[in-house]
Design an enzyme around this catalytic site. Structure first.
Site, short mmCIF file in Angstrom:
data_model
loop_
_atom_site.label_atom_id
_atom_site.label_comp_id
_atom_site.label_asym_id
_atom_site.label_seq_id
_atom_site.Cartn_x
_atom_site.Cartn_y
_atom_site.Cartn_z
N ASN A 184 3.36 0.59 -0.69
CA ASN A 184 2.51 -0.51 -0.24
C ASN A 184 1.43 -0.78 -1.29
OD1 ASN A 184 1.44 -2.48 1.58
ND2 ASN A 184 -0.12 -1.01 2.23
N ILE A 202 4.91 0.15 9.64
CA ILE A 202 6.29 0.62 9.59
C ILE A 202 6.45 1.74 10.63
CG2 ILE A 202 8.02 1.76 8.12
CD1 ILE A 202 7.44 -1.05 7.13
N ASN A 261 2.75 -11.63 -4.96
CA ASN A 261 3.20 -10.34 -5.48
C ASN A 261 4.72 -10.27 -5.54
OD1 ASN A 261 0.97 -8.16 -5.96
ND2 ASN A 261 0.28 -9.36 -4.19
N HIS A 272 -2.47 -2.47 -1.46
CA HIS A 272 -3.57 -2.89 -0.58
C HIS A 272 -4.76 -3.32 -1.44
CE1 HIS A 272 -5.83 -3.24 3.10
NE2 HIS A 272 -6.83 -2.61 2.51
C1 GAR Z 1 -2.11 -8.85 -1.25
O1 GAR Z 1 -3.44 -8.97 -1.69
C2 GAR Z 1 -1.85 -7.46 -0.70
O2 GAR Z 1 -2.57 -6.47 -1.36
C3 GAR Z 1 -2.29 -7.62 0.72
O3 GAR Z 1 -1.79 -8.86 1.10
C4 GAR Z 1 -1.85 -9.73 -0.03
C5 GAR Z 1 -0.55 -10.49 -0.13
O4 GAR Z 1 -0.65 -11.49 -1.11
N1 GAR Z 1 -1.79 -6.55 1.56
C6 GAR Z 1 -2.49 -6.02 2.56
O5 GAR Z 1 -3.58 -6.41 2.91
C7 GAR Z 1 -1.80 -4.86 3.24
N2 GAR Z 1 -2.66 -4.26 4.20
P1 GAR Z 1 0.65 -12.25 -1.60
O6 GAR Z 1 1.39 -12.72 -0.35
O7 GAR Z 1 0.15 -13.38 -2.42
O8 GAR Z 1 1.48 -11.28 -2.40
#
Ligand code: GAR
Length: 202
Positions: free
Chosen positions: A113, A99, A20, A115
């Site tokens: 954020n 946070i 991301n 999710h």
């Molecule tokens: C993503 O799928 C994001 O939505 C999730 O971590 C992943 C990071 O992927 N976030 C959570 O679960 C927050 N609670 P990335 O490192 O490839 O961007």
């Protein structure tokens, strides 16, 4: 965006692989966002996102929370750094840490954020796997403002992802990430360009 003559900027916080983060940096450049992603804050030494930051030329700062007496001391150090970069927005992109009040009080309605579920379902870690195990027909992605809870806070946008027969963790992850990579940059761009107005500013 220019406020009081100062260039303000965006900080991305991440703990993991950083797909991301990479898409956000690319889109912010391609689309010439009014604020640049000025830095990456990472709480995991050795995380994959650091290699991406280097390749993309985004300054990366690694903090090891375990080396601080408490969350407030850790966030105070992060805050000093954010001030140096005149950060207006904090964008969490796979930042697996709550946070605390130190940052929340300084950035009201300015921390986002993403999710990988349709919140409030499957808050916390391993949301995609837990949705698959539960047997839901639809899961999805949520972008929301951050409050003191885990994946709580006012929802900005949600998009569904269909769980198809035969989906594996890998195939579902792929579909969820595809949606995330389109959705997060689009929401942030709308916030930066005033097409979406945070409640604080209404
Ligand atoms: C993503 O799928 C994001 O939505 C999730 O971590 C992943 C990071 O992927 N976030 C959570 O679960 C927050 N609670 P990335 O490192 O490839 O961007």
């Amino acid at each position: 965006m220019v406020e009081g003559g100062l260039e303000v900027s965006i900080a991305v916080f991440a703990s993991g692989s950083g797909s991301n983060f990479e898409v956000l940096v690319e889109k912010s450049r391609e689309q010439a966002w009014p604020q640049e992603i000025a830095l990456l804050v990472c709480d995991k030494p050795g995380a994959g996102v650091l290699e991406r930051a280097e390749r993309l030329g985004v300054p990366a700062y690694v903090f090891a929370p375990a080396q601080y007496p408490d969350k407030a001391a850790y966030e105070q150090d992060v805050l000093q750094l954010l001030r140096k970069y005149d950060v207006e927005w904090i964008v969490l992109a796979g930042y697996m840490r709550l946070i605390g009040p130190t940052l929340l009080e300084q950035y009201p309605w300015r921390i986002l954020n993403i999710h990988p579920s349709l919140l409030p379902a499957f808050q916390g870690k391993d949301a995609i796997q837990r949705a698959l195990e539960y047997g839901v027909r639809w899961t999805g992605v949520t972008v929301h403002f951050v409050d003191e809870g885990m994946d709580t806070g006012p929802i900005i946008e949600q998009k569904p992802v269909l769980v198809e027969p035969g989906d594996t963790l890998e195939s579902l992850q792929k579909k969820v990430h595809f949606v995330e990579h389109h959705m997060y940059p689009a929401v942030i761009r709308k916030l930066l360009t005033g097409q979406l107005i945070p409640p604080r500013d209404r």
